[in-house]
Design a protein around this motif. Sequence first.
Motif, short mmCIF file in Angstrom:
data_model
loop_
_atom_site.label_atom_id
_atom_site.label_comp_id
_atom_site.label_asym_id
_atom_site.label_seq_id
_atom_site.Cartn_x
_atom_site.Cartn_y
_atom_site.Cartn_z
N PRO A 68 0.81 -1.22 0.00
CA PRO A 68 0.00 0.00 0.00
C PRO A 68 0.84 1.27 0.00
CG PRO A 68 -0.83 -1.57 1.61
CD PRO A 68 0.51 -2.07 1.17
N ARG A 71 2.27 1.56 -3.38
CA ARG A 71 1.18 1.43 -4.36
C ARG A 71 1.57 0.46 -5.48
NH1 ARG A 71 0.59 7.20 -3.20
NH2 ARG A 71 -1.29 7.46 -1.97
N CYS A 278 -6.29 4.44 0.57
CA CYS A 278 -6.74 3.19 1.19
C CYS A 278 -5.78 2.03 0.92
CB CYS A 278 -8.13 2.83 0.68
SG CYS A 278 -8.79 1.37 1.50
N PRO A 279 -5.31 1.35 1.96
CA PRO A 279 -4.39 0.22 1.77
C PRO A 279 -5.07 -1.01 1.19
CG PRO A 279 -4.96 0.44 4.09
CD PRO A 279 -5.54 1.64 3.40
N GLN A 280 -6.37 -1.16 1.41
CA GLN A 280 -7.04 -2.39 1.00
C GLN A 280 -6.97 -2.65 -0.49
OE1 GLN A 280 -10.72 -3.75 2.49
NE2 GLN A 280 -10.57 -2.68 4.45
N TYR A 282 -4.61 -2.61 -2.34
CA TYR A 282 -3.36 -3.28 -2.70
C TYR A 282 -3.15 -4.56 -1.89
CZ TYR A 282 -2.65 1.31 -4.69
OH TYR A 282 -2.82 2.46 -5.41
N GLN A 283 -4.14 -4.93 -1.09
CA GLN A 283 -3.98 -6.06 -0.19
C GLN A 283 -4.93 -7.22 -0.46
OE1 GLN A 283 -4.77 -3.80 3.33
NE2 GLN A 283 -2.60 -3.62 3.89
N ARG A 327 -8.00 2.79 -7.58
CA ARG A 327 -6.62 3.06 -7.16
C ARG A 327 -6.14 4.40 -7.67
NH1 ARG A 327 -5.53 -2.65 -9.07
NH2 ARG A 327 -5.62 -4.00 -7.20
#
Length: 378
Positions: A68, A71, A278-280, A282-283, A327
């Motif tokens: 995240p 990116r 938001c990190p989600q 990329y997770q 994204r």
Amino acid sequence: MNHRDPNPNDSGNLMTAQDSAAKKSYIPINKGHFELDTPERMAAFSKNLGSDGEEAYRQYRAQWESLPKSRKIADYPLLVDLELASICNLKCPMCYTITDAFKGSVKRGLMKWSLFEKVIEEIAGKVHAVRLSLRGEPTLHKRFVDAIALAKSKGIQEVSCLTHGGKLDLEYFTACAEAGIDWITISIDGIGETYDNVRKPLTFDDTIRRLEEIKAYKARHGLVKPVIKVQGIWPAIRPDPTSYYRAIAPLVDLVAFNPLIDYLGKDDEIVFEENFSCPQLYQRVVVGADGRVMMCSNDEDGEVIIGDAETQTIHEIWHGDKLAAMREKQSQKDGFLDIAICRKCYYPRKAVPDEKAMVDGREVWIENYVNRSQEIGS
């Protein structure tokens, strides 16, 4: 519904409120989730969770943090949420599943076994972790234990779930453990009458009995997994955090809490973090019980659908135009504000450590959301 676990695999980033207060500019990785436990027990929890493959687990946790921030988009997500059930047999007063919006927008039910098999077959050897829960109670699915066994047999390294624990009597827990589940998080809101009122018809005494039986079973068989984590909403714990901790900690591996999130959608004066991304995105990929893939695990009503796991592969969805657009938008300064579901999410919401509590002789700072009532049902 069980409390949202911002990262169901968050033991690699056990954040305290003091830690987050010290960070002036960051992408929140596990925002909204904190431990009531000691550093020693946190470290032991993480070690036990990764005990079956330390190097693979270390790499997974490192990527969960780094992707995240850079990116960078991996070939496959690190985690796939497979919502076995979007229904629940409780009606907790703080839960979004009791709202008209949820009832009107979500096709509630159980995931088809054929869909579960399809996804597992594709992601085996490519995705580190699977979580078998999201909005509903996963143990309502008749093939919950089979789902654990299939995922583990295909080489998924970490299988977890979030549950209210009502079905975890010793016989059922034993079946889950033998199937290979790695991690179970149980929602316990307060103790005694407080818990009984929130989680009825479950009772605190029965829940403690189940935890005692689970602990004894693990001890008899020399098991470190499944690790058992308990979390509750802070307003239910606040009246007596020491009694809560002392009642639960001896029976489980980790004790945590969440500030009360605006699941009921009542707040209108929201203060956001600066430069949030938001990190989600990329997770993880989040597959609902009906096969529709949501933008993230916090899109409870399924407002932004990025794909359909019935007709598409996880790889196609992960690299698809819809998620790419999200994204790109999030990469722009305050771009999340242009996405309606993000404006309602707790991830970008500003939180501050503004409350101090004593937990079993330890001083713990409680981080709360700005302009957010911490009263159950509000």
